[in-house]
Design a protein around this motif. Sequence first.
Motif, PDB file in Angstrom:
ATOM      1  N   PRO A   6     117.139  10.162  61.557  1.00 50.44           N
ATOM      2  CA  PRO A   6     118.887   9.464  60.483  1.00 50.44           C
ATOM      3  C   PRO A   6     118.987   8.512  60.518  1.00 50.44           C
ATOM      4  N   ALA A   7     119.469   7.905  59.110  1.00 49.30           N
ATOM      5  CA  ALA A   7     119.457   6.790  57.891  1.00 49.30           C
ATOM      6  C   ALA A   7     120.604   6.121  59.843  1.00 49.30           C
ATOM      7  N   SER A   8     120.500   5.210  59.388  1.00 52.47           N
ATOM      8  CA  SER A   8     121.541   4.129  61.196  1.00 52.47           C
ATOM      9  C   SER A   8     122.573   3.887  60.099  1.00 52.47           C
ATOM     10  N   GLN A   9     123.279   3.570  60.919  1.00 48.62           N
ATOM     11  CA  GLN A   9     125.085   3.379  60.838  1.00 48.62           C
ATOM     12  C   GLN A   9     125.480   2.444  59.583  1.00 48.62           C
ATOM     13  N   ARG A  10     124.468   1.101  59.455  1.00 50.23           N
ATOM     14  CA  ARG A  10     124.501  -0.047  58.565  1.00 50.23           C
ATOM     15  C   ARG A  10     124.116   0.696  57.738  1.00 50.23           C
ATOM     16  N   LEU A  11     123.313   1.205  57.113  1.00 46.73           N
ATOM     17  CA  LEU A  11     122.769   1.862  56.329  1.00 46.73           C
ATOM     18  C   LEU A  11     123.800   2.934  55.101  1.00 46.73           C
ATOM     19  N   GLU A  12     124.529   3.937  56.459  1.00 42.58           N
ATOM     20  CA  GLU A  12     125.303   4.894  56.333  1.00 42.58           C
ATOM     21  C   GLU A  12     126.164   3.552  54.904  1.00 42.58           C
ATOM     22  N   ALA A  13     126.951   2.610  55.492  1.00 42.76           N
ATOM     23  CA  ALA A  13     128.158   2.004  55.244  1.00 42.76           C
ATOM     24  C   ALA A  13     128.115   1.766  54.151  1.00 42.76           C
ATOM     25  N   LEU A  14     126.287   0.927  53.987  1.00 46.05           N
ATOM     26  CA  LEU A  14     126.482   0.607  52.864  1.00 46.05           C
ATOM     27  C   LEU A  14     125.758   1.239  51.407  1.00 46.05           C
ATOM     28  N   ILE A  15     125.624   2.599  51.552  1.00 42.84           N
ATOM     29  CA  ILE A  15     125.374   4.083  50.796  1.00 42.84           C
ATOM     30  C   ILE A  15     127.120   4.412  50.412  1.00 42.84           C
ATOM     31  N   ALA A  16     127.669   3.757  51.707  1.00 43.03           N
ATOM     32  CA  ALA A  16     129.224   4.308  51.110  1.00 43.03           C
ATOM     33  C   ALA A  16     130.010   3.504  49.925  1.00 43.03           C
ATOM     34  N   GLN A  17     129.353   1.994  50.167  1.00 37.05           N
ATOM     35  CA  GLN A  17     130.007   1.111  49.605  1.00 37.05           C
ATOM     36  C   GLN A  17     129.581   1.229  48.152  1.00 37.05           C
ATOM     37  N   LEU A  18     128.150   1.713  47.732  1.00 37.68           N
ATOM     38  CA  LEU A  18     127.562   1.670  46.691  1.00 37.68           C
ATOM     39  C   LEU A  18     128.655   3.300  46.250  1.00 37.68           C
ATOM     40  N   ALA A  19     128.969   3.840  46.385  1.00 38.15           N
ATOM     41  CA  ALA A  19     129.047   5.000  45.973  1.00 38.15           C
ATOM     42  C   ALA A  19     130.501   4.657  45.738  1.00 38.15           C
ATOM     43  N   LYS A  20     131.238   4.555  46.120  1.00 37.29           N
ATOM     44  CA  LYS A  20     132.648   3.620  46.332  1.00 37.29           C
ATOM     45  C   LYS A  20     133.455   3.303  44.492  1.00 37.29           C
ATOM     46  N   PRO A  21     133.921   3.618  43.208  1.00 37.67           N
ATOM     47  CA  PRO A  21     134.209   3.335  42.603  1.00 37.67           C
ATOM     48  C   PRO A  21     134.845   1.569  42.366  1.00 37.67           C
ATOM     49  N   LYS A  22     133.738   0.457  41.862  1.00 35.78           N
ATOM     50  CA  LYS A  22     134.701  -0.568  41.259  1.00 35.78           C
ATOM     51  C   LYS A  22     136.059  -0.374  40.932  1.00 35.78           C
ATOM     52  N   ALA A  23     136.655  -1.633  41.350  1.00 33.73           N
ATOM     53  CA  ALA A  23     138.271  -1.726  41.324  1.00 33.73           C
ATOM     54  C   ALA A  23     138.573  -2.542  39.744  1.00 33.73           C
TER      55      ALA A  23
END
Length: 61
Positions: free
Chosen positions: A44-61
């Motif tokens: 499983p991916a670490s929580q830190r990696l999951e958080a970084l991936i979630a940030q990349l998935a967010k659209p830029k404002a």
Amino acid sequence: MSKPHPERPSPSESTSDAPPLAAGIRRHLGRTLRSHYADSLSAPASQRLEALIAQLAKPKA
């Protein structure tokens, strides 16, 4: 950016003069790499990696 080694072509240079790898060597490399990384890919991916991936998935404002 680092300077290219004087005896080696840079990645952007053509290396067409290098012979292609034989099919048996490519199969061996593929099997070896798959077995080497199999545990990493199933872990499983670490929580830190999951958080970084979630940030990349967010659209830029």
